[in-house]
Design an enzyme around this catalytic site. Structure first.
Site, PDB file in Angstrom:
ATOM      1  N   SER A  59      39.208  42.693  34.532  1.00  0.00           N
ATOM      2  CA  SER A  59      39.219  41.483  33.723  1.00  0.00           C
ATOM      3  C   SER A  59      39.452  41.830  32.260  1.00  0.00           C
ATOM      4  CB  SER A  59      37.901  40.717  33.882  1.00  0.00           C
ATOM      5  OG  SER A  59      37.753  40.272  35.213  1.00  0.00           O
ATOM      6  N   ASP A 132      28.840  34.271  35.590  1.00  0.00           N
ATOM      7  CA  ASP A 132      30.111  34.916  35.917  1.00  0.00           C
ATOM      8  C   ASP A 132      30.994  33.851  36.552  1.00  0.00           C
ATOM      9  OD1 ASP A 132      32.267  36.399  36.840  1.00  0.00           O
ATOM     10  OD2 ASP A 132      31.039  38.112  37.431  1.00  0.00           O
ATOM     11  N   ARG A 134      34.250  34.054  37.232  1.00  0.00           N
ATOM     12  CA  ARG A 134      35.524  34.568  37.738  1.00  0.00           C
ATOM     13  C   ARG A 134      35.787  34.173  39.186  1.00  0.00           C
ATOM     14  NH1 ARG A 134      34.781  40.719  35.879  1.00  0.00           N
ATOM     15  NH2 ARG A 134      32.660  40.183  36.578  1.00  0.00           N
ATOM     16  N   THR A 155      35.499  49.620  42.283  1.00  0.00           N
ATOM     17  CA  THR A 155      34.608  48.662  41.633  1.00  0.00           C
ATOM     18  C   THR A 155      33.152  49.037  41.852  1.00  0.00           C
ATOM     19  OG1 THR A 155      34.103  46.296  41.399  1.00  0.00           O
ATOM     20  CG2 THR A 155      34.417  47.115  43.635  1.00  0.00           C
TER      21      THR A 155
END
Length: 204
Positions: A59, A132, A134, A155
């Site tokens: 991101s 969050d 996203r 991740t």
């Protein structure tokens, strides 16, 4: 079911980081992404035939990626991901989701609240914003358009593989990133580990 996106443009660009590391990426743009944003895929390295590609969903973070802010670990994670993916072959998706998708100004407002003692999630909530926000539908569309429907995902965030799987991408393995802890971001990293289950091992 996630709608289809198509590749718009492919162009090779050189990448150089502040420590001197350099590589070349094939930058790919898309039409038909679910959120209408200008997300970018960077194809890195040479993937042997049959090997599952290593993927990073990164991101956008203007303060960390561009200006080298030590308040987060975004810049070092971007640098690490580019080198690791270049070594094995895969794709870095650079997603326009500043501040966990609250935007740059709101992120800086949240920083001001963090300076008063709130953690990164508490600050977002105090502003009436999602902890969050996203959504990775567009990321799944991008991977599908590139033919990468089974991936290894670089991740520490358990929400990323969960969302990708929900949108039709098979995540074979999750591969943790390194821990880029500094005195300036330790509280931020601890909040990610304790509040949202990021796989980050912190000492002290």
């Amino acid at each position: 079911m996630t709608a289809t996106a198509t590749v718009r443009t492919r162009v090779r660009i050189p990448l150089t980081f502040g420590d001197g590391y350099a590589t070349t990426a094939e930058a790919v743009t898309f039409d038909g992404l679910a959120d209408g944003r200008e997300h970018l895929a960077l194809l890195l390295g040479e993937r042997p035939l049959g090997r599952t590609p290593l993927i990073r969903l990164h991101s956008e973070c203007l303060t960390g990626d561009v200006f080298g802010s030590a308040r987060c670990d975004c810049g070092p994670q971007l640098r690490e991901a580019v080198e690791r993916i270049s070594g094995s072959g895969g794709v870095l998706l650079y997603l326009r989701q500043e501040g966990r998708d609250i935007g740059l100004y709101n992120k800086l407002d949240a920083y001001a609240l963090q300076d008063l003692g709130l953690d990164t999630y508490q600050a977002n909530a105090a502003l009436g914003l999602p902890e969050d926000g996203r959504d990775y539908r567009a990321a799944a569309q991008m991977l599908t358009a590139l033919g990468s429907t089974e991936v290894d995902l670089l991740t520490n965030n358990p929400d990323k593989p969960r969302q990708l799987r929900a949108h039709g991408i098979a995540v074979r393995h999750t591969v943790p990133t390194d821990v880029h802890a500094t005195p300036s971001n330790l509280r931020y990293l601890r909040a990610k580990a304790e509040h949202t289950g990021h796989t980050i091992r912190l000492i002290g």
